[in-house]
Write a protein that holds these residues in place. Sequence first.
Motif, PDB file in Angstrom:
ATOM      1  N   HIS A   1       0.800  -1.226   0.000  1.00  0.00           N
ATOM      2  CA  HIS A   1       0.000   0.000   0.000  1.00  0.00           C
ATOM      3  C   HIS A   1       0.829   1.272   0.000  1.00  0.00           C
ATOM      4  O   HIS A   1       0.378   2.301  -0.462  1.00  0.00           O
ATOM      5  CB  HIS A   1      -0.967   0.017   1.180  1.00  0.00           C
ATOM      6  N   ASP A   2       2.048   1.215   0.494  1.00  0.00           N
ATOM      7  CA  ASP A   2       2.871   2.427   0.556  1.00  0.00           C
ATOM      8  C   ASP A   2       3.858   2.526  -0.598  1.00  0.00           C
ATOM      9  O   ASP A   2       4.689   3.421  -0.631  1.00  0.00           O
ATOM     10  CB  ASP A   2       3.606   2.505   1.896  1.00  0.00           C
ATOM     11  N   GLY A   3       3.768   1.606  -1.567  1.00  0.00           N
ATOM     12  CA  GLY A   3       4.640   1.642  -2.725  1.00  0.00           C
ATOM     13  C   GLY A   3       6.047   1.155  -2.444  1.00  0.00           C
ATOM     14  O   GLY A   3       6.923   1.240  -3.308  1.00  0.00           O
ATOM     15  N   LEU A   4       6.285   0.659  -1.260  1.00  0.00           N
ATOM     16  CA  LEU A   4       7.610   0.158  -0.897  1.00  0.00           C
ATOM     17  C   LEU A   4       7.615  -1.360  -0.949  1.00  0.00           C
ATOM     18  O   LEU A   4       6.827  -1.972  -1.649  1.00  0.00           O
ATOM     19  CB  LEU A   4       7.982   0.653   0.511  1.00  0.00           C
TER      20      LEU A   4
END
Length: 175
Positions: free
Chosen positions: A89-92
Motif C-alpha cells: 500500500h505504501d509503494g515500498l
Amino acid sequence: MQQNHYGRLGAVLSADLINLPEVGAASVHTLLEAHEIRRPEVEDLHVEGFRHWRDQLARAFRPDTPAEQCSAVNDLLVEATIRPWVTTHDGLQPHLHFVPDEADVLSRVKAVTAGGLAFVLCWEGGARLGRCRRPECSRAYVDTSRNGRRRYCSARCGNTEAVMRHRSRNAQPKS
C-alpha cells in the motif's frame, strides 16, 4: 528487546488503549494518530467496539499463569479474525498485515493489537506485558528494555515507589 516493528507497535498500542482514560471517538482517533495508524477516523458506531476490545486486551496484561496469558491472546486472535495479508500500500517493499488494507478501523486495530501481543508473547515472553507494580497506578506497559526487568509503567512510578519504601524503612523505630 529485539522485535519486529509490527509486534512492538501492536503491543504498545494495546497498552496505550488499555490506559486510555475514556474511550470516545475523539480520544481513540488521537491515540491512533499518535501510533501512525492509517485512516484513524473513528465513528461513533465503533466506540462500543473499542471499549469491548480494550477490556479484552487487558486480560493479556493480568495473567495468573502463562497458560492463562496464552488463552487470553488466543481469544484475541480469534476475535480479530486474523489472517496474513501481504500488501504494498505504501509503494515500498511488500510487508505483512493481518487484515486486508480496506478493512474498517476497528478491524485493523484488533488485528494489529492481537498480532502484536502474539509476537511479544511468543518471541519475548509474557513477562514483557505487565501492569505497574505501584499499588496506586496499575497502568499497562510493554517492557521494551534490553534486560526485560521493568516493573513500573514509568520511571516516575518506579521512583515514587522507591521513595515510599525508603521512607517506610527510615520511619520504623530503631532499637
